[in-house]
Motif scaffolding. Structure first.
Motif, PDB file in Angstrom:
ATOM      1  N   THR A 183       0.835  -1.210   0.000  1.00 43.41           N
ATOM      2  CA  THR A 183       0.000   0.000   0.000  1.00 43.41           C
ATOM      3  C   THR A 183       0.867   1.257   0.000  1.00 43.41           C
ATOM      4  O   THR A 183       0.602   2.207  -0.747  1.00 43.41           O
ATOM      5  N   GLU A 205       2.780   1.655  -3.428  1.00 45.16           N
ATOM      6  CA  GLU A 205       1.878   2.129  -4.493  1.00 45.16           C
ATOM      7  C   GLU A 205       1.713   3.652  -4.397  1.00 45.16           C
ATOM      8  O   GLU A 205       1.728   4.352  -5.409  1.00 45.16           O
ATOM      9  N   ALA A 206       1.551   4.152  -3.164  1.00 41.20           N
ATOM     10  CA  ALA A 206       1.380   5.598  -2.954  1.00 41.20           C
ATOM     11  C   ALA A 206       2.641   6.361  -3.359  1.00 41.20           C
ATOM     12  O   ALA A 206       2.568   7.412  -4.013  1.00 41.20           O
ATOM     13  N   ILE A 235       4.966   5.424  -5.494  1.00 39.92           N
ATOM     14  CA  ILE A 235       5.137   5.356  -6.955  1.00 39.92           C
ATOM     15  C   ILE A 235       4.181   6.334  -7.652  1.00 39.92           C
ATOM     16  O   ILE A 235       4.564   7.039  -8.591  1.00 39.92           O
ATOM     17  N   LYS A 236       2.942   6.420  -7.157  1.00 40.86           N
ATOM     18  CA  LYS A 236       1.969   7.372  -7.737  1.00 40.86           C
ATOM     19  C   LYS A 236       2.419   8.819  -7.534  1.00 40.86           C
ATOM     20  O   LYS A 236       2.040   9.706  -8.291  1.00 40.86           O
ATOM     21  N   ALA A 237       3.193   9.057  -6.464  1.00 41.23           N
ATOM     22  CA  ALA A 237       3.622  10.426  -6.130  1.00 41.23           C
ATOM     23  C   ALA A 237       4.876  10.854  -6.904  1.00 41.23           C
ATOM     24  O   ALA A 237       5.430  11.919  -6.643  1.00 41.23           O
ATOM     25  N   LYS A 238       5.311  10.037  -7.864  1.00 42.77           N
ATOM     26  CA  LYS A 238       6.524  10.367  -8.629  1.00 42.77           C
ATOM     27  C   LYS A 238       6.369  11.730  -9.313  1.00 42.77           C
ATOM     28  O   LYS A 238       5.417  11.948 -10.056  1.00 42.77           O
ATOM     29  N   TYR A 246      13.389   5.784 -10.743  1.00 42.49           N
ATOM     30  CA  TYR A 246      12.728   6.476  -9.611  1.00 42.49           C
ATOM     31  C   TYR A 246      12.973   5.752  -8.291  1.00 42.49           C
ATOM     32  O   TYR A 246      13.410   6.362  -7.315  1.00 42.49           O
TER      33      TYR A 246
END
Length: 231
Positions: free
Chosen positions: A191, A194-195, A197-200, A208
Protein backbone atom coordinates in the motif's frame (compact mmCIF):
# COMPACT_ATOMS: atom_id res chain seq x y z
CA UNK A 1 30.15 1.28 15.79
CA UNK A 2 30.29 -2.00 17.74
CA UNK A 3 27.08 -4.00 17.43
CA UNK A 4 25.68 -6.35 20.07
CA UNK A 5 25.58 -10.15 19.99
CA UNK A 6 21.94 -10.28 18.85
CA UNK A 7 22.68 -7.96 15.92
CA UNK A 8 25.68 -10.09 14.87
CA UNK A 9 23.51 -13.25 15.06
CA UNK A 10 20.80 -11.57 12.99
CA UNK A 11 23.33 -10.50 10.38
CA UNK A 12 24.21 -14.17 9.73
CA UNK A 13 20.61 -14.81 8.57
CA UNK A 14 20.87 -12.22 5.77
CA UNK A 15 22.72 -12.60 2.49
CA UNK A 16 24.11 -9.10 1.87
CA UNK A 17 24.38 -9.77 -1.85
CA UNK A 18 20.77 -10.91 -2.24
CA UNK A 19 17.69 -8.91 -3.15
CA UNK A 20 14.66 -10.40 -1.44
CA UNK A 21 11.00 -10.42 -2.46
CA UNK A 22 8.79 -8.27 -0.19
CA UNK A 23 7.37 -11.35 1.58
CA UNK A 24 10.84 -12.90 2.14
CA UNK A 25 12.07 -9.55 3.48
CA UNK A 26 9.17 -9.25 5.95
CA UNK A 27 9.80 -12.79 7.21
CA UNK A 28 13.50 -12.01 7.65
CA UNK A 29 12.74 -8.70 9.42
CA UNK A 30 10.65 -10.65 11.94
CA UNK A 31 13.32 -13.35 12.30
CA UNK A 32 16.08 -10.79 12.90
CA UNK A 33 14.03 -8.82 15.43
CA UNK A 34 15.44 -10.14 18.71
CA UNK A 35 14.63 -7.37 21.20
CA UNK A 36 12.36 -8.09 24.18
CA UNK A 37 9.82 -5.48 23.03
CA UNK A 38 7.54 -5.49 19.96
CA UNK A 39 9.88 -3.83 17.49
CA UNK A 40 8.68 -1.44 14.79
CA UNK A 41 9.35 -2.55 11.22
CA UNK A 42 10.57 0.42 9.15
CA UNK A 43 10.92 0.92 5.44
CA UNK A 44 13.63 3.08 3.85
CA UNK A 45 13.16 3.93 0.17
CA UNK A 46 15.91 5.72 -1.77
CA UNK A 47 14.45 7.72 -4.66
CA UNK A 48 15.98 9.03 -7.87
CA UNK A 49 15.01 12.63 -7.15
CA UNK A 50 16.93 15.77 -6.18
CA UNK A 51 15.13 17.06 -3.05
CA UNK A 52 16.86 20.46 -3.42
CA UNK A 53 14.42 21.23 -6.24
CA UNK A 54 10.83 22.10 -5.32
CA UNK A 55 9.48 20.22 -8.36
CA UNK A 56 11.15 16.99 -7.19
CA UNK A 57 9.69 16.88 -3.69
CA UNK A 58 7.89 13.66 -2.81
CA UNK A 59 5.36 13.96 -0.01
CA UNK A 60 2.00 12.55 0.87
CA UNK A 61 0.04 10.31 3.21
CA UNK A 62 -1.63 6.93 2.99
CA UNK A 63 -3.80 4.84 5.32
CA UNK A 64 -2.09 1.47 5.90
CA UNK A 65 -4.64 -1.40 5.80
CA UNK A 66 -3.41 -2.81 9.14
CA UNK A 67 -2.36 0.46 10.79
CA UNK A 68 1.03 0.98 12.44
CA UNK A 69 0.41 -0.68 15.80
CA UNK A 70 1.08 2.61 17.53
CA UNK A 71 -1.43 4.68 19.51
CA UNK A 72 -1.40 8.10 17.85
CA UNK A 73 -2.14 11.27 19.83
CA UNK A 74 -3.78 13.97 17.71
CA UNK A 75 -3.71 17.72 18.35
CA UNK A 76 -6.27 19.81 16.42
CA UNK A 77 -6.25 23.58 15.95
CA UNK A 78 -9.89 24.54 15.48
CA UNK A 79 -12.62 26.78 16.89
CA UNK A 80 -16.39 26.63 17.40
CA UNK A 81 -18.24 23.74 15.76
CA UNK A 82 -15.04 22.36 14.23
CA UNK A 83 -13.46 22.15 17.70
CA UNK A 84 -16.52 20.23 18.96
CA UNK A 85 -16.32 17.96 15.90
CA UNK A 86 -12.63 17.25 16.62
CA UNK A 87 -13.37 16.39 20.26
CA UNK A 88 -16.23 14.09 19.22
CA UNK A 89 -13.93 12.36 16.70
CA UNK A 90 -11.44 11.49 19.44
CA UNK A 91 -8.70 14.12 19.20
CA UNK A 92 -6.61 14.15 22.38
CA UNK A 93 -6.02 17.94 22.30
CA UNK A 94 -8.20 20.64 20.74
CA UNK A 95 -7.75 24.40 20.94
CA UNK A 96 -6.41 27.59 19.39
CA UNK A 97 -4.28 30.44 20.80
CA UNK A 98 -3.83 28.73 24.18
CA UNK A 99 -2.20 25.71 22.50
CA UNK A 100 0.10 27.94 20.44
CA UNK A 101 1.22 29.63 23.70
CA UNK A 102 1.74 26.27 25.41
CA UNK A 103 3.93 25.00 22.55
CA UNK A 104 5.92 28.26 22.36
CA UNK A 105 6.44 28.72 26.10
CA UNK A 106 6.68 25.13 27.36
CA UNK A 107 8.24 23.40 24.32
CA UNK A 108 5.31 21.00 24.58
CA UNK A 109 5.29 17.91 22.34
CA UNK A 110 2.91 15.35 23.92
CA UNK A 111 1.25 14.61 20.54
CA UNK A 112 2.17 12.76 17.35
CA UNK A 113 0.15 14.48 14.59
CA UNK A 114 -1.15 18.04 14.23
CA UNK A 115 -4.33 18.84 12.26
CA UNK A 116 -5.63 22.35 11.57
CA UNK A 117 -8.65 23.86 9.84
CA UNK A 118 -7.56 26.19 6.98
CA UNK A 119 -8.78 29.32 8.83
CA UNK A 120 -6.37 28.51 11.68
CA UNK A 121 -3.23 28.36 9.54
CA UNK A 122 -2.41 32.04 10.08
CA UNK A 123 -2.17 31.28 13.79
CA UNK A 124 -0.44 27.92 13.36
CA UNK A 125 2.09 29.56 11.02
CA UNK A 126 3.71 31.12 14.11
CA UNK A 127 4.83 27.62 15.09
CA UNK A 128 6.57 26.87 11.78
CA UNK A 129 10.09 26.99 13.24
CA UNK A 130 9.08 24.72 16.13
CA UNK A 131 6.82 22.18 14.39
CA UNK A 132 8.54 22.20 10.98
CA UNK A 133 11.86 20.57 11.98
CA UNK A 134 9.94 17.80 13.79
CA UNK A 135 7.75 17.07 10.76
CA UNK A 136 4.63 18.12 12.69
CA UNK A 137 3.53 21.15 10.65
CA UNK A 138 0.02 20.64 9.18
CA UNK A 139 0.07 20.41 5.39
CA UNK A 140 -2.74 20.17 2.80
CA UNK A 141 -0.80 17.50 0.82
CA UNK A 142 -0.87 15.14 3.78
CA UNK A 143 -4.53 15.90 4.56
CA UNK A 144 -3.77 17.61 7.87
CA UNK A 145 -5.07 21.03 6.78
CA UNK A 146 -8.79 20.46 6.26
CA UNK A 147 -12.28 21.47 7.37
CA UNK A 148 -13.21 17.78 7.49
CA UNK A 149 -11.45 17.27 10.83
CA UNK A 150 -13.51 14.18 11.73
CA UNK A 151 -12.29 12.30 8.63
CA UNK A 152 -8.69 13.47 9.17
CA UNK A 153 -8.75 12.17 12.76
CA UNK A 154 -10.43 8.88 11.74
CA UNK A 155 -7.78 8.28 9.05
CA UNK A 156 -4.92 9.05 11.44
CA UNK A 157 -6.33 6.76 14.12
CA UNK A 158 -6.87 4.02 11.50
CA UNK A 159 -3.19 3.97 10.61
CA UNK A 160 -2.49 6.88 8.28
CA UNK A 161 1.22 7.52 7.79
CA UNK A 162 2.96 10.47 6.18
CA UNK A 163 5.89 9.97 3.88
CA UNK A 164 8.33 12.67 2.89
CA UNK A 165 11.65 12.56 1.09
CA UNK A 166 14.52 13.85 3.25
CA UNK A 167 17.65 15.79 2.21
CA UNK A 168 19.37 12.56 1.19
CA UNK A 169 16.45 11.55 -1.11
CA UNK A 170 15.28 8.79 1.28
CA UNK A 171 11.79 8.18 2.67
CA UNK A 172 11.65 6.54 6.13
CA UNK A 173 8.24 5.15 7.16
CA UNK A 174 7.11 2.65 9.83
CA UNK A 175 4.93 -0.08 8.31
CA UNK A 176 3.87 -1.92 11.47
CA UNK A 177 5.12 -4.05 14.35
CA UNK A 178 6.92 -7.39 14.48
CA UNK A 179 3.78 -8.92 16.04
CA UNK A 180 1.76 -8.17 12.87
CA UNK A 181 3.30 -11.13 11.04
CA UNK A 182 4.74 -11.17 7.51
CA UNK A 183 1.43 -11.07 5.60
CA UNK A 184 0.07 -7.92 7.26
CA UNK A 185 3.47 -6.22 6.99
CA UNK A 186 3.59 -7.12 3.27
CA UNK A 187 0.07 -5.67 2.79
CA UNK A 188 1.14 -2.42 4.45
CA UNK A 189 4.36 -2.41 2.40
CA UNK A 190 2.51 -2.74 -0.93
CA UNK A 191 0.00 0.00 0.00
CA UNK A 192 2.80 2.40 0.90
CA UNK A 193 4.88 1.62 -2.19
CA UNK A 194 1.88 2.13 -4.49
CA UNK A 195 1.38 5.60 -2.95
CA UNK A 196 5.08 6.51 -3.30
CA UNK A 197 5.14 5.36 -6.95
CA UNK A 198 1.97 7.37 -7.74
CA UNK A 199 3.62 10.43 -6.13
CA UNK A 200 6.52 10.37 -8.63
CA UNK A 201 7.19 13.99 -9.68
CA UNK A 202 7.03 14.75 -13.41
CA UNK A 203 10.48 16.35 -13.11
CA UNK A 204 12.10 13.13 -11.83
CA UNK A 205 14.23 11.54 -14.55
CA UNK A 206 15.77 8.07 -14.80
CA UNK A 207 15.22 5.30 -12.25
CA UNK A 208 12.73 6.48 -9.61
CA UNK A 209 12.95 3.67 -7.02
CA UNK A 210 16.70 3.29 -6.40
CA UNK A 211 16.64 0.94 -3.41
CA UNK A 212 14.22 -0.44 -0.83
CA UNK A 213 15.38 -1.64 2.60
CA UNK A 214 13.32 -2.99 5.49
CA UNK A 215 14.55 -3.38 9.06
CA UNK A 216 13.30 -3.79 12.63
CA UNK A 217 14.10 -1.18 15.28
CA UNK A 218 17.24 -2.99 16.46
CA UNK A 219 17.88 -5.26 13.47
CA UNK A 220 19.97 -5.04 10.30
CA UNK A 221 18.67 -3.81 6.94
CA UNK A 222 17.27 -6.28 4.39
CA UNK A 223 17.34 -5.26 0.73
CA UNK A 224 14.18 -5.76 -1.31
CA UNK A 225 14.27 -6.28 -5.07
CA UNK A 226 12.95 -2.91 -6.32
CA UNK A 227 11.67 -4.58 -9.51
CA UNK A 228 9.41 -6.80 -7.38
CA UNK A 229 7.95 -4.15 -5.07
CA UNK A 230 4.47 -4.35 -6.53
CA UNK A 231 4.34 -8.06 -7.40
Amino acid sequence: MKRGKNYQESLKLIDKNSLYTPMEAMELAIQTSKAKFDETIELSVRLGVDPRHADQQVRGAVVLPHGTGKKVRVLVFAKGDKAKEAEAAGAEFVGAEELVDKIQKENWFDYDVVVATPDMMGLVGRLGKILGPKGLMPNPKSGTVTFDVAKAIADIKAGKVEYRVDKTAIIHVPIGKKSFGAEKLADNFHTLMEAVIKAKPAAAKGQYIKSVVVSSTMGPGIKINAAKVLE
